[in-house]
Write a protein that holds these residues in place. Structure first.
Motif, PDB file in Angstrom:
ATOM      1  N   ASP A  62       0.880  -1.265   0.002  1.00 58.61           N
ATOM      2  CA  ASP A  62       0.038  -0.085   0.137  1.00 58.61           C
ATOM      3  C   ASP A  62       0.898   1.331  -0.204  1.00 58.61           C
ATOM      4  O   ASP A  62       2.088   1.234  -0.087  1.00 58.61           O
ATOM      5  N   GLU A  63       0.372   2.325   0.106  1.00 60.61           N
ATOM      6  CA  GLU A  63       1.123   3.741  -0.308  1.00 60.61           C
ATOM      7  C   GLU A  63       2.119   3.740   0.746  1.00 60.61           C
ATOM      8  O   GLU A  63       3.291   4.427   0.715  1.00 60.61           O
ATOM      9  N   GLU A  64       1.914   3.174   2.162  1.00 62.15           N
ATOM     10  CA  GLU A  64       2.791   3.374   3.225  1.00 62.15           C
ATOM     11  C   GLU A  64       3.768   2.051   3.326  1.00 62.15           C
ATOM     12  O   GLU A  64       4.561   2.044   4.202  1.00 62.15           O
ATOM     13  N   GLY A  65       3.833   1.304   2.165  1.00 63.93           N
ATOM     14  CA  GLY A  65       4.868   0.388   2.055  1.00 63.93           C
ATOM     15  C   GLY A  65       4.371  -1.149   2.859  1.00 63.93           C
ATOM     16  O   GLY A  65       5.331  -2.072   3.235  1.00 63.93           O
ATOM     17  N   ARG A  66       3.075  -1.179   3.273  1.00 60.85           N
ATOM     18  CA  ARG A  66       2.692  -2.570   3.991  1.00 60.85           C
ATOM     19  C   ARG A  66       2.109  -3.485   3.075  1.00 60.85           C
ATOM     20  O   ARG A  66       1.357  -3.034   2.202  1.00 60.85           O
ATOM     21  N   PRO A  67       2.531  -4.726   3.034  1.00 64.00           N
ATOM     22  CA  PRO A  67       2.043  -5.659   2.016  1.00 64.00           C
ATOM     23  C   PRO A  67       0.500  -5.818   2.217  1.00 64.00           C
ATOM     24  O   PRO A  67      -0.142  -5.850   3.390  1.00 64.00           O
ATOM     25  N   VAL A  68      -0.211  -5.858   1.052  1.00 65.24           N
ATOM     26  CA  VAL A  68      -1.762  -5.899   1.150  1.00 65.24           C
ATOM     27  C   VAL A  68      -2.147  -7.415   1.163  1.00 65.24           C
ATOM     28  O   VAL A  68      -1.163  -8.079   0.610  1.00 65.24           O
ATOM     29  N   PRO A  69      -3.136  -7.761   1.444  1.00 62.25           N
ATOM     30  CA  PRO A  69      -3.555  -9.228   1.633  1.00 62.25           C
ATOM     31  C   PRO A  69      -3.742  -9.515   0.089  1.00 62.25           C
ATOM     32  O   PRO A  69      -4.049  -8.814  -0.840  1.00 62.25           O
ATOM     33  N   ALA A  70      -3.587 -10.958  -0.020  1.00 65.17           N
ATOM     34  CA  ALA A  70      -3.795 -11.603  -1.146  1.00 65.17           C
ATOM     35  C   ALA A  70      -5.218 -11.289  -1.946  1.00 65.17           C
ATOM     36  O   ALA A  70      -6.236 -10.900  -1.264  1.00 65.17           O
ATOM     37  N   LEU A 114       0.683  -1.434  -5.029  1.00 66.73           N
ATOM     38  CA  LEU A 114       1.764  -1.202  -5.689  1.00 66.73           C
ATOM     39  C   LEU A 114       2.724  -2.373  -6.113  1.00 66.73           C
ATOM     40  O   LEU A 114       3.238  -2.700  -4.996  1.00 66.73           O
ATOM     41  N   LEU A 115       3.179  -2.318  -7.393  1.00 68.53           N
ATOM     42  CA  LEU A 115       3.909  -3.615  -7.494  1.00 68.53           C
ATOM     43  C   LEU A 115       5.552  -3.150  -7.196  1.00 68.53           C
ATOM     44  O   LEU A 115       5.937  -2.212  -7.946  1.00 68.53           O
ATOM     45  N   VAL A 116       6.175  -4.076  -6.475  1.00 66.28           N
ATOM     46  CA  VAL A 116       7.670  -3.815  -6.315  1.00 66.28           C
ATOM     47  C   VAL A 116       8.546  -5.160  -6.642  1.00 66.28           C
ATOM     48  O   VAL A 116       7.856  -6.280  -6.338  1.00 66.28           O
ATOM     49  N   LEU A 117       9.486  -5.064  -7.087  1.00 66.23           N
ATOM     50  CA  LEU A 117      10.305  -6.320  -7.181  1.00 66.23           C
ATOM     51  C   LEU A 117      11.538  -6.209  -5.780  1.00 66.23           C
ATOM     52  O   LEU A 117      12.028  -5.132  -5.568  1.00 66.23           O
ATOM     53  N   THR A 118      11.713  -7.369  -5.308  1.00 64.54           N
ATOM     54  CA  THR A 118      12.436  -7.377  -3.920  1.00 64.54           C
ATOM     55  C   THR A 118      13.908  -7.750  -3.932  1.00 64.54           C
ATOM     56  O   THR A 118      14.864  -7.585  -3.184  1.00 64.54           O
ATOM     57  N   ASN A 119      14.037  -8.504  -5.286  1.00 59.28           N
ATOM     58  CA  ASN A 119      15.587  -9.099  -5.633  1.00 59.28           C
ATOM     59  C   ASN A 119      16.098  -8.314  -6.637  1.00 59.28           C
ATOM     60  O   ASN A 119      15.622  -8.078  -7.588  1.00 59.28           O
TER      61      ASN A 119
END
Ligand code: WTA
Length: 626
Positions: free
Chosen positions: A443-451, A456-461
């Motif tokens: 979400d806008e604050e950077g918290r993962p949203v539920p399935a 917002l899509l981010v790539l983590t690796n």
């Protein structure tokens, strides 16, 4: 698994390069860097790397540090001393019926000739060369010749206007420009050389222009600056071997301009080592390459898809690529199907917008052709709506060909979210993160949203083919991709992940608009709009469009006393086409008295979009008081 699912047949699974997707995904997730090191080991290097991934100065990641290579060594050179020497590298068909084929041996000869010519013009390692060519084989030769010499290519799509070309040539300070007299588009000549002349009026860095003869009409040649390619290759300097320059894995291979949410286009920087490994491996695993394939990617090399999966990807894998100069509907809407049948294409990679436009002509145009050579389909550029997916899968792929919906970006260099052929498919979903990659939806604050929820899509690796920076704009690189959620790559897309782990990309979440799969920034369109003499302010938004995915809708404020007529609206549309590119022409121009803005003066496109769609305008509390 939930929803509509297509399971691969047993033969597809058994023959796949990766028969067990989940097993390799798990192994790569446990050791992503090791996974990439193994892939890199499948290619040849002049010197091995010391470190696979150097993240000590993140987000300026480095891959294969200390290694020496050149993408051309793996794409061309190594094949001519091996079993692919006489294999076709490229089959080319011109819109006017011209055609040519190049074996790996012949491709190398052409690349060496072009590289000798380019070198004779004083181009050296690190120099930039702008390439502005139609879809003709010389485009391949030019890109590969630059890379061979260690020069940095900057391909500009040959549909961009003089202004757009000018900006890109000057920003990259290119020393050389390679173009053609013209391009064939639906039977008409598009005058490339004339556009180049206009673009280069104030481009002090450009010393020479090489002109390939394609359409044959008269063009003006500057005696000091411009040279016909066919004259140059006939000179003794073009003859003889041309050595492939040994590059550092992290040396830049190319820059490619693409649109961002704000300001001038972004110059994405890709490197010899990491880009090579990423493109090689994704192409092999996702398109499941086999020795006998004839692979067709309909994208233009002016875009990243053409760079990675028309020029470099097939060559890195020793495959046979097919390139067609024209579009899908000229002279008739069966052109592509005819080519697939005639040339026996086995893998066909295109964009949803093309599929949607061809669907409308009906199945009969397809059914008069034998498409039984096809065994795998691909889609890229924007979300593919389930209806278009099903049509592509059923009418083109006869429900036998796996359909790989590949999500990626100019920045990512190679696929990041996509299925592989052994995996069950869900129409409309791009599948799962590629091996070694992981995504989060925040979400806008950077918290993962539920399935199931959008965010917002981010790539983590980090991944080898990732952009290294924006050319000469390191700060903008950090700001654009790494500042909103530190440590995570912000893609700029909205998406959701379902309970089976499948990613559903919804579309851009920023001020970038995908029109027929082409990437445009509202800022660029707006600056073209306000360059019209009567326009004082402008805003551009994307509205849903049945074929194009999105269409541009422009709001303009014009000078007092000028009448807002239909003709003026049309004139403004044409103006944007001429200033930027025909693909950027707004579908509609709406005259307004003012634009909604925040107190700090930012145009509220969200409000405009809601108004245009007749939706709730949302929170207007920051709107400027009139
Ligand atoms: C969009 C094109 C959904 C997305 C390779 C991304 C997609 C942007 C897909 C990058 C897909 C690309 N499904 N959306 N399979 N592929 N996109 O840089 O919005 O021209 O951010 O690269 O295209 O566009 P670009």
């Amino acid at each position: 698994m939930q929803g509509e699912v297509w399971y691969p047949s047993d033969d597809v699974v058994a023959a796949a390069v990766v028969p067990d997707h989940d097993a390799l995904a798990a192994a790569a997730a446990a050791d992503p860097v090791g996974f990439w090191a193994d892939r890199a080991n499948e290619l040849e290097w002049f010197e091995p790397w010391e470190k696979t991934l150097d993240d000590s100065n993140a987000p300026f990641f480095k891959w294969f540090t200390g290694a020496r290579t050149n993408i051309v060594h793996n794409a061309v050179d190594r094949h001519i001393s091996g079993p692919h020497k006489n294999k076709l590298a490229l089959i080319w068909v011109g819109e006017n019926g011209d055609h040519a084929t190049y074996s790996y041996f012949a491709l190398n000869r052409e690349v060496e000739r072009m590289a000798n010519v380019i070198r004779s013009m004083g181009v050296r390692k690190g120099d930039r060369v702008t390439i502005y060519l139609p879809r003709i084989p010389e485009l391949h030769f030019a890109m590969l010749a630059c890379a061979k010499l260690g020069a940095v290519h900057s391909v500009v799509f040959a549909g961009y206007s003089a202004d757009a070309l000018h900006d890109r040539v000057n920003a990259s300070e290119s020393k050389l420009l390679i173009t053609a007299d013209g391009a064939w588009i639906n039977g008409q000549v598009f005058p490339l050389k004339g556009i180049v002349d206009e673009a280069l009026r104030f481009s002090p860095s450009v010393e020479n222009v090489i002109v390939v003869r394609r359409t044959g009409q008269d063009v003006t040649m500057d005696a000091l600056r411009d040279h016909w390619y066919h004259d140059l290759v006939a000179l003794p300097i073009a003859k003889g071997r041309c050595e492939t320059v040994k590059m550092d894995a992290e040396d830049p291979l190319f820059i490619l301009y693409t649109s961002g949410s704000t300001g001038k286009p972004k110059a994405i920087v890709h490197t010899h080592g990491g880009y090579m490994v990423g493109v090689y491996a994704t192409m092999k695993y996702v398109f499941d390459l086999r020795e006998e394939d004839r692979y067709w990617c309909t994208a233009d090399p002016g875009w990243i898809t053409g760079h990675s999966y028309l020029v470099y990807g097939p060559l890195l894998n020793g495959a046979t690529a097919f390139m067609y100069e024209g579009g899908p509907t000229y002279p008739y809407p069966n052109k592509w199907w005819q080519l697939i049948e005639y040339y026996g294409i086995t893998i066909f990679y295109t964009a949803p917008t093309a599929i949607r436009s061809l669907m409308r002509f009906g199945d009969a145009w397809v059914n008069r052709h034998d498409l039984s050579s096809l065994r795998l389909l691909g889609s890229v550029g924007e979300p593919i709506n389930p209806e278009a997916w099903r049509w592509f899968h059923r009418v083109i792929g006869k429900e036998r060909c796996p359909l790989m919906d590949t999500w990626w970006q100019t920045e990512t260099g190679a696929f990041q979210i996509c299925p592989t052929p052994s995996m069950p498919l869900k129409p409309g979903s791009a599948g799962k993160p590629f091996f070694g990659q992981a995504v989060e939806i925040l979400d806008e604050e950077g918290r993962p949203v539920p399935a199931g929820q959008e965010g917002l899509l981010v790539l983590t690796n980090p991944w080898p083919a990732m952009l290294r920076t924006l050319y000469r704009e390191d700060e903008r690189y950090v700001e654009s991709y790494w500042s909103k959620f530190p440590g995570k790559y912000l893609a700029g897309d909205a998406a959701r992940v379902d309970e089976d782990g499948y990613v559903w990309v919804i579309g851009r979440s920023d001020d970038v608009i995908k029109v027929s799969g082409h990437r445009l920034g509202t800022a660029e369109v707006e600056s073209a709009l306000v360059s019209h003499p009567v326009v004082t302010e402008a805003a551009a938004i994307g509205l849903p469009h049945e074929v194009k995915g999105n269409a541009i809708h422009a709001f303009v404020v014009i000078k007092p006393g000028i009448e807002p007529t239909l003709e003026l609206g049309e004139q403004i549309r044409q103006h944007v086409g001429a200033q930027l590119s025909p693909i950027a022409k707004p579908d509609t121009v709406e005259f307004v008295y003012s634009l909604p803005k925040t107190r700090s003066g930012k145009i509220m496109r969200r409000v405009l979009k809601a108004r245009a769609l007749g939706q709730d305008e949302g929170d207007l509390s920051t709107l400027e008081a009139d």
